[in-house]
Design an enzyme around this catalytic site. Structure first.
Site, mmCIF file in Angstrom:
data_model
loop_
_atom_site.group_PDB
_atom_site.id
_atom_site.type_symbol
_atom_site.label_atom_id
_atom_site.label_comp_id
_atom_site.label_asym_id
_atom_site.label_seq_id
_atom_site.Cartn_x
_atom_site.Cartn_y
_atom_site.Cartn_z
ATOM 1 N N MET A 30 17.079 24.034 -6.298
ATOM 2 C CA MET A 30 18.454 24.250 -5.830
ATOM 3 C C MET A 30 18.668 25.735 -5.529
ATOM 4 S SD MET A 30 20.795 21.408 -7.617
ATOM 5 C CE MET A 30 21.065 22.193 -9.179
ATOM 6 N N GLY A 31 17.566 26.444 -5.276
ATOM 7 C CA GLY A 31 17.670 27.836 -4.871
ATOM 8 C C GLY A 31 17.921 28.765 -6.043
ATOM 9 N N LEU A 33 16.143 31.362 -6.719
ATOM 10 C CA LEU A 33 14.795 31.248 -7.270
ATOM 11 C C LEU A 33 14.455 32.395 -8.222
ATOM 12 C CD1 LEU A 33 12.887 30.122 -4.040
ATOM 13 C CD2 LEU A 33 14.053 28.719 -5.748
ATOM 14 N N HIS A 34 13.733 32.061 -9.287
ATOM 15 C CA HIS A 34 13.293 33.069 -10.252
ATOM 16 C C HIS A 34 11.818 32.804 -10.556
ATOM 17 C CE1 HIS A 34 13.906 29.697 -12.902
ATOM 18 N NE2 HIS A 34 15.214 29.679 -12.610
ATOM 19 N N HIS A 37 10.477 29.202 -10.847
ATOM 20 C CA HIS A 37 10.262 28.489 -9.587
ATOM 21 C C HIS A 37 8.957 28.958 -8.932
ATOM 22 C CE1 HIS A 37 14.827 28.199 -9.684
ATOM 23 N NE2 HIS A 37 14.465 26.947 -9.539
ATOM 24 N N GLN A 61 24.718 15.530 -7.739
ATOM 25 C CA GLN A 61 24.271 15.545 -9.134
ATOM 26 C C GLN A 61 25.188 16.356 -10.044
ATOM 27 O OE1 GLN A 61 20.379 17.385 -7.915
ATOM 28 N NE2 GLN A 61 20.585 18.519 -9.821
ATOM 29 N N GLY A 147 9.687 21.340 -13.288
ATOM 30 C CA GLY A 147 9.543 22.183 -14.473
ATOM 31 C C GLY A 147 9.780 21.405 -15.765
ATOM 32 N N VAL A 176 8.785 28.494 -18.100
ATOM 33 C CA VAL A 176 8.579 29.945 -18.072
ATOM 34 C C VAL A 176 9.762 30.588 -18.785
ATOM 35 C CG1 VAL A 176 8.258 31.965 -16.575
ATOM 36 C CG2 VAL A 176 7.303 29.748 -15.918
ATOM 37 N N MET A 184 13.772 30.251 -18.557
ATOM 38 C CA MET A 184 14.366 30.738 -17.301
ATOM 39 C C MET A 184 15.165 29.631 -16.636
ATOM 40 S SD MET A 184 11.773 33.273 -15.463
ATOM 41 C CE MET A 184 11.201 34.732 -16.319
HETATM 42 O O1 PAF Z 1 15.863 20.653 -10.965
HETATM 43 C C1 PAF Z 1 16.518 20.891 -9.929
HETATM 44 O O2 PAF Z 1 16.626 22.026 -9.463
HETATM 45 C C2 PAF Z 1 17.223 19.729 -9.232
HETATM 46 O O3 PAF Z 1 17.686 18.790 -10.143
HETATM 47 C C3 PAF Z 1 16.358 19.055 -8.141
HETATM 48 C C4 PAF Z 1 15.120 18.409 -8.745
HETATM 49 C C5 PAF Z 1 15.936 20.094 -7.114
HETATM 50 C C6 PAF Z 1 17.165 17.971 -7.437
HETATM 51 O O4 PAF Z 1 18.294 18.485 -6.821
#
Ligand code: PAF
Length: 293
Positions: A30-31, A33-34, A37, A61, A147, A176, A184
């Site tokens: 979901m962006g 990023l660290h 990811h 979600q 993760g 991590v 994280m």
């Molecule tokens: O873990 C996440 O970042 C989200 O739940 C995912 C798997 C990208 C689905 O939106």
């Protein structure tokens, strides 16, 4: 690295790559990023010819009143991080292109998703399984990397993949951690400095429970009380749950054994944090690359 925004363009690219005999690994995110990811991305890089990172803050979600509107986002930085880490495709769809205005199909896992986070976030896992199933169909991956911090999510996706016959290998990668042990998470950025200082208690509580288990305790109740006591020492932590469950079914156990997962969710202010440990083993079962949570 190419940035693709349209699901149909992404799918055509993926089908073309497959037709050319190239393998695809997907890292769904979901962006914001660290380093965690990027560790998923590195695993993906080892496993396939083409690495696709999806960045999509999936509205379905998040429940009412949750942090969808405040979810951290930094697309420019994410694109730069993906480029540097060797991603081939950054898939960045909009909600409008992912969900038709009259969309009416939900993919729902009806067992593993009902305990732990599913109790206080009933909308969460149906949203996750629906979007991940859509990403699987759009990106056509051979391998997808998730993760271990989100252990329940990993189990629910493993179950969905099995039950819906997706021909995809699910890899669960190690959690991590920050230097002080905090797992994280993009949500860590939302913590104030005093909240951040308190957040380290989560890992400390799990590690001190592990020490008791290493010392021979196998009854889940004293372990649960020990973790609750540790977390309750902080006035800033509101405990959602401490679950001591079996990895397979995510149901409470009567005795702790090698397949026991201890999972914790707390709120600090408006931020919800989760973490877990498998206290009696070094790795999560059932995947080729497993974590030492
Ligand atoms: O873990 C996440 O970042 C989200 O739940 C995912 C798997 C990208 C689905 O939106």
């Amino acid at each position: 690295m190419q940035i693709l925004e349209s699901p149909s363009e992404m799918q055509s690219y993926a089908l073309g790559a497959r037709a050319d005999g190239r393998s695809i690994a997907l890292v769904p995110t979901m962006g914001s990023l660290h380093a965690a990811h990027l560790s998923l991305l590195r695993l993906a890089r080892e496993r396939a010819d083409i690495v696709v990172v999806s960045v999509f803050v999936n509205p379905t979600q998040f429940g009412p009143g949750e942090d969808f509107d405040n979810y951290p986002s930094a697309f420019g930085d994410d694109a730069e991080a993906c480029r540097r880490a060797g991603a081939d495709i950054l898939f960045h769809p909009s909600a409008d292109t992912m969900y038709a205005s009259d969309h009416s199909v939900v993919v729902e896992e009806t067992s593993l998703s009902r305990n732990l986070c599913g109790l206080s976030r009933p909308e969460h896992f149906p949203g996750v399984t629906t979007v991940v199933a859509k990403l699987f169909n759009i990106v056509q991956p051979h391998v997808a990397v998730f993760g271990a911090k989100d252990a329940q999510q990993a189990r629910v996706i493993q179950r969905m993949t099995r039950d819906l016959n997706f021909p995809i290998e699910i890899i669960v990668a190690s959690t991590v951690r920050e230097e002080d042990g905090l797992a994280m998470s993009s949500r860590n950025a939302l913590l104030t400095p005093p909240q951040r200082a308190e957040a380290r208690r989560i890992r400390q509580a799990l590690l001190s429970a592990k020490a008791l288990i290493d010392g021979g305790e196998r009854d889940p109740e004293p372990i649960r009380r020990h973790i609750l006591g540790h977390l309750n020492e902080s006035p800033h932590l509101e405990i959602d749950y401490v679950g001591i469950v079996d990895w397979e079914r995510l149901r409470p156990v009567e005795r702790i054994n090698a397949l026991t997962l201890i999972a914790v969710a707390v709120r600090i202010g408006n931020t919800r944090l989760i973490d877990n440990i498998m206290p009696a083993r070094d790795a999560f079962p059932g995947s080729s690359r497993q974590s030492s949570p």
